[in-house]
Write an enzyme that holds these catalytic residues in place. Structure first.
Site, PDB file in Angstrom:
ATOM      1  N   ARG A  66       0.849  -1.202   0.000  1.00 21.19           N
ATOM      2  CA  ARG A  66       0.000   0.000   0.000  1.00 21.19           C
ATOM      3  C   ARG A  66       0.887   1.255   0.000  1.00 21.19           C
ATOM      4  NH1 ARG A  66      -5.286   1.295  -0.712  1.00 21.19           N
ATOM      5  NH2 ARG A  66      -5.886  -0.587   0.425  1.00 21.19           N
ATOM      6  N   ARG A  89       0.485  -6.158  -9.624  1.00 18.59           N
ATOM      7  CA  ARG A  89       1.039  -5.574  -8.398  1.00 18.59           C
ATOM      8  C   ARG A  89       1.307  -6.609  -7.316  1.00 18.59           C
ATOM      9  NH1 ARG A  89      -3.847  -2.849  -5.054  1.00 18.59           N
ATOM     10  NH2 ARG A  89      -5.300  -4.588  -5.230  1.00 18.59           N
ATOM     11  N   HIS A 167      -0.772   3.912  -9.965  1.00 15.24           N
ATOM     12  CA  HIS A 167      -1.586   4.348  -8.808  1.00 15.24           C
ATOM     13  C   HIS A 167      -0.712   5.152  -7.823  1.00 15.24           C
ATOM     14  CE1 HIS A 167      -4.449   4.283  -5.592  1.00 15.24           C
ATOM     15  NE2 HIS A 167      -5.191   3.293  -6.070  1.00 15.24           N
ATOM     16  N   ASP A 212     -12.938  10.463  -5.107  1.00 19.14           N
ATOM     17  CA  ASP A 212     -12.567   9.293  -5.921  1.00 19.14           C
ATOM     18  C   ASP A 212     -13.153   9.518  -7.309  1.00 19.14           C
ATOM     19  OD1 ASP A 212     -11.712   6.879  -6.842  1.00 19.14           O
ATOM     20  OD2 ASP A 212     -12.774   5.656  -5.365  1.00 19.14           O
ATOM     21  N   GLU A 271      -3.329   9.615 -10.447  1.00 15.36           N
ATOM     22  CA  GLU A 271      -2.917   8.397 -11.147  1.00 15.36           C
ATOM     23  C   GLU A 271      -3.080   8.557 -12.659  1.00 15.36           C
ATOM     24  OE1 GLU A 271      -5.283   5.223  -9.384  1.00 15.36           O
ATOM     25  OE2 GLU A 271      -5.561   6.467  -7.591  1.00 15.36           O
TER      26      GLU A 271
END
Length: 312
Positions: A66, A89, A167, A212, A271
Site C-alpha cells: 500500500r 502488483r 496508482h 474518488d 494516477e
C-alpha cells in the site's frame, strides 16, 4: 540517448523481499521491489521522501504493497473480470537482462528494466499471453520515469483489451493545503456517485472530504501544489488519457486495514491511467505508457503557481 548500461543495486528489503536501488548524484534515489514491480521510494537531493508509503503497509505476498506506485494491470479497480486492480502488483517481476532498445533523452544510467510474464494461474484467470516490460529511471535532475511496454504474445491470433493505472501516492504536508491544477473544466466519473459523469467546475481541485474521481481526456501535464512545503509535483504522461484523483479521508481510511487512520492527511493519489477507453492489442502489437514525475520549488502568488514553470 541514455547509455544502455544500467546502474543499479540489488538489495534485500522489508521481510527479505528483493529490491532494486537506483542512485543519482546529491542523495537522489529510488527503490523498486521486484514484488509487484513496485516503486516504494523516491527521494530528492535533500533526502526527502516524495512518495507516500502507508504506515501499515504489508510487505508480505500475496497482499499488495500500500503506497508508492502500485501498477494496475490488466484491470483498474473492478472494471473487468479479474481481482480489483489486476494481478501485476502482486506478482514477482524479474530484471530484464536484454530488453529491446528504449530511446531516452536522459544522460543518466540510473535505471532498471523489469519484465512480467503470466503464470499458469494468471492464464486461467485472464487467458492472454503478454510481456509487460517496464523501465524505472531516475534522471539527472531527480525526475522519476516509469515506461511500460505491454505486448500481446498470444499465438492463437486473439486480441486482448486491458485497463491500466500508475496508482501513484504522493507525499504531501497537509491534504487541506494542496491543490491540483490542469484538470479544470474536464469531465469526470465520480466513483462515490455510481460513476455518474460530471464536469469539473473549480479553477483547481482542493480537498476537504473523500474524493474518488476518474478525469477523462486529460492533458499530458498535471500539477500538484503543496502550499506548506512550497513544492509542486509535475506529472507528465503519454499514452494515458485519464487521471484518477483519490483520497479516502477519515471514515474510509478506518475501513482500509493496511492504511493508517491518519495517513490520508499526508497523501494524495493522482494516477495516470487508461480506463474509459480500454487499450486493445492484436497479437504482436505493443502499447507504451509513460509517466514522468518531477518535484520543483514553487511559490504562490495570489493562489496561482508561476505558470511559466509548470503548465505552459
Amino acid at each position: 540517448m541514455a547509455t544502455e548500461r544500467p546502474s543499479f543495486e540489488l538489495a534485500k528489503g522489508i521481510n527479505g523481499l528483493d529490491k532494486i536501488v537506483l542512485r543519482e548524484s546529491r542523495s537522489r534515489s529510488a527503490e523498486v521491489y521486484l514484488y509487484g514491480g513496485h516503486v516504494t521510494s523516491w527521494k530528492n537531493e535533500n533526502g526527502d521522501e516524495l512518495l507516500h508509503l502507508s504506515s501499515k503497509a504489508i510487505f508480505k505476498p500475496p497482499k499488495p504493497i500500500r503506497g508508492g506506485i502500485p501498477l494496475c494491470f490488466p484491470q483498474f479497480s473492478n472494471y473487468g473480470p479479474v481481482e480489483s486492480h489486476g494481478f501485476a502488483r502482486n506478482r514477482i517481476w524479474e530484471v530484464d537482462a536484454s530488453p529491446p532498445p528504449l530511446p531516452s533523452n536522459s544522460s543518466s544510467n540510473a535505471f532498471v528494466d523489469l519484465i512480467l510474464r503470466p503464470t499458469e494461474d494468471d492464464l486461467k484467470m485472464w487467458p492472454n499471453n503478454f510481456e509487460f516490460r517496464m523501465r524505472v529511471a531516475l534522471g539527472s535532475e531527480g525526475e522519476l520515469t516509469l515506461t511500460s511496454r505491454i505486448r500481446n504474445t498470444n499465438s492463437d491470433g486473439k486480441p486482448f483489451s486491458f485497463t491500466f493505472a500508475y496508482h501513484t501516492y504522493f507525499s504531501v504536508s497537509d491534504i487541506s493545503e494542496v491543490r491540483v491544477e490542469g484538470l479544470e473544466t474536464l469531465d469526470y466519473l465520480d466513483k462515490l456517485k455510481n460513476k455518474e459523469r460530471f464536469t469539473e467546475q473549480g479553477d483547481a481541485i482542493t480537498f476537504e472530504s473523500e474524493i474518488d474521481r476518474i478525469y477523462l481526456s486529460t492533458p499530458t501535464k498535471i500539477a500538484i501544489l503543496d502550499h506548506e512545503k512550497k513544492r509542486t509535483f509535475v506529472v507528465r504522461k503519454e499514452g494515458l488519457a485519464d487521471a484518477v484523483v483519490w483520497n479516502p479521508w477519515d471514515k474510509k481510511s478506518k475501513t482500509i486495514s493496511d492504511l493508517g487512520d491518519e495517513d490520508y492527511k499526508h497523501m494524495l493519489c493522482v494516477e495516470a491511467a487508461a480506463i474509459e477507453r480500454p487499450i486493445t492489442l492484436k497479437p504482436g502489437e505493443e502499447w507504451k505508457g509513460r509517466l514522468e514525475l518531477s518535484a520543483v520549488p514553487s511559490s504562490y502568488s495570489s493562489g496561482q503557481l508561476d505558470p511559466k514553470k509548470v503548465l505552459q
